[in-house]
Structures are given as C-alpha cells and as structure tokens.
Scaffold this motif. Structure first.
Motif, PDB file in Angstrom:
ATOM      1  N   ARG A 185       1.857  15.145  -0.713  1.00 57.46           N
ATOM      2  CA  ARG A 185       1.130  14.008  -1.234  1.00 57.46           C
ATOM      3  C   ARG A 185       1.636  13.624  -2.615  1.00 57.46           C
ATOM      4  N   VAL A 186       1.927  12.365  -2.774  1.00 60.41           N
ATOM      5  CA  VAL A 186       2.296  11.844  -4.080  1.00 60.41           C
ATOM      6  C   VAL A 186       1.007  11.515  -4.802  1.00 60.41           C
ATOM      7  N   GLU A 187       0.757  12.213  -5.883  1.00 60.93           N
ATOM      8  CA  GLU A 187      -0.471  11.977  -6.630  1.00 60.93           C
ATOM      9  C   GLU A 187      -0.239  10.905  -7.685  1.00 60.93           C
ATOM     10  N   LEU A 188      -1.019   9.873  -7.610  1.00 57.46           N
ATOM     11  CA  LEU A 188      -1.014   8.812  -8.615  1.00 57.46           C
ATOM     12  C   LEU A 188      -2.334   8.883  -9.366  1.00 57.46           C
ATOM     13  N   PRO A 189      -2.358   8.400 -10.590  1.00 54.70           N
ATOM     14  CA  PRO A 189      -3.603   8.475 -11.360  1.00 54.70           C
ATOM     15  C   PRO A 189      -4.750   7.696 -10.702  1.00 54.70           C
ATOM     16  N   VAL A 190      -5.924   8.242 -10.822  1.00 51.66           N
ATOM     17  CA  VAL A 190      -7.140   7.570 -10.357  1.00 51.66           C
ATOM     18  C   VAL A 190      -7.377   6.370 -11.260  1.00 51.66           C
ATOM     19  N   ALA A 191      -7.825   5.265 -10.652  1.00 47.64           N
ATOM     20  CA  ALA A 191      -8.065   4.043 -11.431  1.00 47.64           C
ATOM     21  C   ALA A 191      -9.288   3.312 -10.884  1.00 47.64           C
ATOM     22  N   ASP A 192      -9.945   2.555 -11.742  1.00 43.36           N
ATOM     23  CA  ASP A 192     -11.079   1.731 -11.313  1.00 43.36           C
ATOM     24  C   ASP A 192     -10.532   0.476 -10.651  1.00 43.36           C
ATOM     25  N   PRO A 193     -10.932   0.226  -9.411  1.00 42.76           N
ATOM     26  CA  PRO A 193     -10.408  -0.940  -8.700  1.00 42.76           C
ATOM     27  C   PRO A 193     -11.120  -2.219  -9.105  1.00 42.76           C
ATOM     28  N   PRO A 194     -10.521  -3.370  -8.761  1.00 39.46           N
ATOM     29  CA  PRO A 194     -11.275  -4.617  -8.903  1.00 39.46           C
ATOM     30  C   PRO A 194     -12.480  -4.571  -7.958  1.00 39.46           C
ATOM     31  N   SER A 195     -13.412  -5.451  -8.115  1.00 36.35           N
ATOM     32  CA  SER A 195     -14.635  -5.382  -7.300  1.00 36.35           C
ATOM     33  C   SER A 195     -14.367  -5.620  -5.819  1.00 36.35           C
ATOM     34  N   VAL A 196     -13.366  -6.445  -5.506  1.00 33.31           N
ATOM     35  CA  VAL A 196     -13.035  -6.720  -4.104  1.00 33.31           C
ATOM     36  C   VAL A 196     -11.540  -6.521  -3.908  1.00 33.31           C
ATOM     37  N   LEU A 197     -11.194  -5.839  -2.816  1.00 33.57           N
ATOM     38  CA  LEU A 197      -9.806  -5.693  -2.387  1.00 33.57           C
ATOM     39  C   LEU A 197      -9.705  -6.201  -0.964  1.00 33.57           C
ATOM     40  N   PHE A 198      -8.505  -6.263  -0.408  1.00 32.92           N
ATOM     41  CA  PHE A 198      -8.307  -6.831   0.925  1.00 32.92           C
ATOM     42  C   PHE A 198      -7.387  -5.952   1.753  1.00 32.92           C
ATOM     43  N   HIS A 199      -7.590  -6.027   3.067  1.00 26.91           N
ATOM     44  CA  HIS A 199      -6.734  -5.294   4.010  1.00 26.91           C
ATOM     45  C   HIS A 199      -6.415  -6.209   5.178  1.00 26.91           C
ATOM     46  N   GLY A 200      -5.143  -6.366   5.467  1.00 25.90           N
ATOM     47  CA  GLY A 200      -4.717  -7.167   6.608  1.00 25.90           C
ATOM     48  C   GLY A 200      -4.374  -6.273   7.772  1.00 25.90           C
ATOM     49  N   THR A 201      -4.826  -6.652   8.949  1.00 28.03           N
ATOM     50  CA  THR A 201      -4.559  -5.863  10.148  1.00 28.03           C
ATOM     51  C   THR A 201      -4.343  -6.790  11.331  1.00 28.03           C
ATOM     52  N   SER A 202      -3.939  -6.225  12.435  1.00 28.74           N
ATOM     53  CA  SER A 202      -3.716  -7.041  13.635  1.00 28.74           C
ATOM     54  C   SER A 202      -5.036  -7.279  14.361  1.00 28.74           C
ATOM     55  N   PRO A 203      -5.102  -8.339  15.161  1.00 28.31           N
ATOM     56  CA  PRO A 203      -6.321  -8.600  15.937  1.00 28.31           C
ATOM     57  C   PRO A 203      -6.651  -7.460  16.904  1.00 28.31           C
ATOM     58  N   THR A 204      -5.627  -6.756  17.383  1.00 28.21           N
ATOM     59  CA  THR A 204      -5.876  -5.678  18.359  1.00 28.21           C
ATOM     60  C   THR A 204      -6.524  -4.454  17.727  1.00 28.21           C
ATOM     61  N   THR A 205      -6.340  -4.238  16.433  1.00 31.38           N
ATOM     62  CA  THR A 205      -6.955  -3.073  15.787  1.00 31.38           C
ATOM     63  C   THR A 205      -8.176  -3.433  14.939  1.00 31.38           C
ATOM     64  N   ALA A 206      -8.432  -4.704  14.745  1.00 27.11           N
ATOM     65  CA  ALA A 206      -9.533  -5.126  13.862  1.00 27.11           C
ATOM     66  C   ALA A 206     -10.882  -4.598  14.328  1.00 27.11           C
ATOM     67  N   GLY A 207     -11.137  -4.616  15.609  1.00 30.07           N
ATOM     68  CA  GLY A 207     -12.426  -4.126  16.119  1.00 30.07           C
ATOM     69  C   GLY A 207     -12.643  -2.661  15.798  1.00 30.07           C
ATOM     70  N   ALA A 208     -11.624  -1.845  16.031  1.00 31.47           N
ATOM     71  CA  ALA A 208     -11.728  -0.410  15.734  1.00 31.47           C
ATOM     72  C   ALA A 208     -11.909  -0.180  14.234  1.00 31.47           C
ATOM     73  N   VAL A 209     -11.220  -0.952  13.423  1.00 28.40           N
ATOM     74  CA  VAL A 209     -11.347  -0.807  11.972  1.00 28.40           C
ATOM     75  C   VAL A 209     -12.765  -1.165  11.540  1.00 28.40           C
ATOM     76  N   ARG A 210     -13.327  -2.224  12.098  1.00 25.19           N
ATOM     77  CA  ARG A 210     -14.705  -2.612  11.735  1.00 25.19           C
ATOM     78  C   ARG A 210     -15.715  -1.536  12.125  1.00 25.19           C
ATOM     79  N   ARG A 211     -15.454  -0.846  13.251  1.00 19.90           N
ATOM     80  CA  ARG A 211     -16.368   0.208  13.719  1.00 19.90           C
ATOM     81  C   ARG A 211     -16.168   1.523  12.964  1.00 19.90           C
ATOM     82  N   GLU A 212     -14.904   1.910  12.741  1.00 18.86           N
ATOM     83  CA  GLU A 212     -14.583   3.238  12.226  1.00 18.86           C
ATOM     84  C   GLU A 212     -14.171   3.250  10.757  1.00 18.86           C
ATOM     85  N   GLY A 213     -13.866   2.085  10.201  1.00 19.65           N
ATOM     86  CA  GLY A 213     -13.380   2.023   8.828  1.00 19.65           C
ATOM     87  C   GLY A 213     -11.867   2.142   8.782  1.00 19.65           C
TER      88      GLY A 213
END
Length: 173
Positions: A78-106
């Motif tokens: 594992r490459v360890e990078l420093p912990v940082a406070d994120p912006p309030s909102v971030l984004f993740h792009g995924t395919s339509p075929t995996t979006a349902g599983a991501v919404r259910r499982e994270g």
C-alpha cells in the motif's frame, strides 16, 4: 498520442501494475530507483522527469533518486499518502452496468488499493465513460463520510482516495 503519454503509460504499468514484467522491484511503499526504471524502459532520466513534471494527472512522485506512482496500484502492499480533509462533495463515475451494485453496496476498491473519487463532476464523467456507454455519475457526501470515520487521502489535484464509501453517502447526479 504524444511520446510523453506513451512513456507515462509504460511507467504506469511498471510502477502501478506489473513491475516484474520489465525487471523492476518496488519497495513496500511503491518506490524504486529512478536509474533502474530508466534502464528498464530504455529512456533517459530527463524523459522520466518530464513525465513527472508535466503529466496532466500528477501520477508520479520523485524523491531524490527514487520514484513511485502516487495512486492507482493494483499490486499488493500500500502506498500511504497523507490523510486530508476532503471537499464537502466528491464524485465517482461508473458504468451503467455496475451503478446498481454500487448504489446497493457502496464503493469498494475492487482490484486497486483505494476507491478513486474526483473533485469535479466533469472528471468523474470522463472516468466513467472509459468503461463504455453513458457513464453514471454519483455524488459522494464526503463531509458526512469523513464525519463518520471514512479516511480520505489526496491523490492529486483531481483525485481523492478512500478505503471504501458506504451507499448511504452516495446519490445519483
């Protein structure tokens, strides 16, 4: 494709996914000697430094005579990078075929060390489009996730990393 992009792709494979293929060894934090990488790739140090300095995604890090990929590894360790406070909102792009599983499982890192998140919706859309079809962009309530104990790391200007993001922090855009 430019020579810089070609070399960056070769460096990515060596430093993020398959160093043994070119005979390079990485330490536990992903570092290897610049000279070893240069020799294995058959390029100059100046060319490698140009990719590090001018690459659009800040994928690599130089520290004296060592180099590593900052994020995106599919290797053990594992490459360890420093912990940082994120912006309030971030984004993740995924395919339509995996979006349902991501919404259910994270979001989970799957074959990588971390979940990759984008600081803006347009970047997430581009990343999601690489998987084919019209991408699904999910907004991540990073503030709430961080408040609940999710640890964030800053990969580069556009990329944030986390171990996992529960579905309760995700919403469709």
């Amino acid at each position: 494709m430019t020579d810089r992009v070609r070399l960056s792709k070769r460096m990515s494979r060596a430093l993020r996914h398959d160093p043994a293929r070119i005979g390079v060894e990485l330490d536990a934090e992903g570092w290897t000697a610049v000279d070893a990488l240069v020799a294995a790739l058959g390029v100059t140090r100046a060319e490698v430094e140009d990719v590090v300095r001018n690459g659009t995604k800040q994928r690599y890090e130089l520290d004296g005579d060592r180099i590593r990929a900052r994020y995106g590894h599919s290797l053990p360790g594992r490459v360890e990078l420093p912990v940082a406070d994120p912006p309030s909102v971030l984004f993740h792009g995924t395919s339509p075929t995996t979006a349902g599983a991501v919404r259910r499982e994270g979001l989970r890192p799957m074959g990588r060390q971390f979940v990759h998140l984008s600081s803006d919706e347009a970047t997430a859309r581009r990343v999601g489009a690489r998987h084919g079809g019209t991408p699904v962009v999910l907004a991540v309530d990073a503030a709430a996730a961080a408040a609940s104990g999710v640890v964030f790391r800053h990969g580069n200007d556009d990329t944030w990393l986390a171990d996992a993001i529960g579905p309760e922090f995700l919403s469709a855009r």
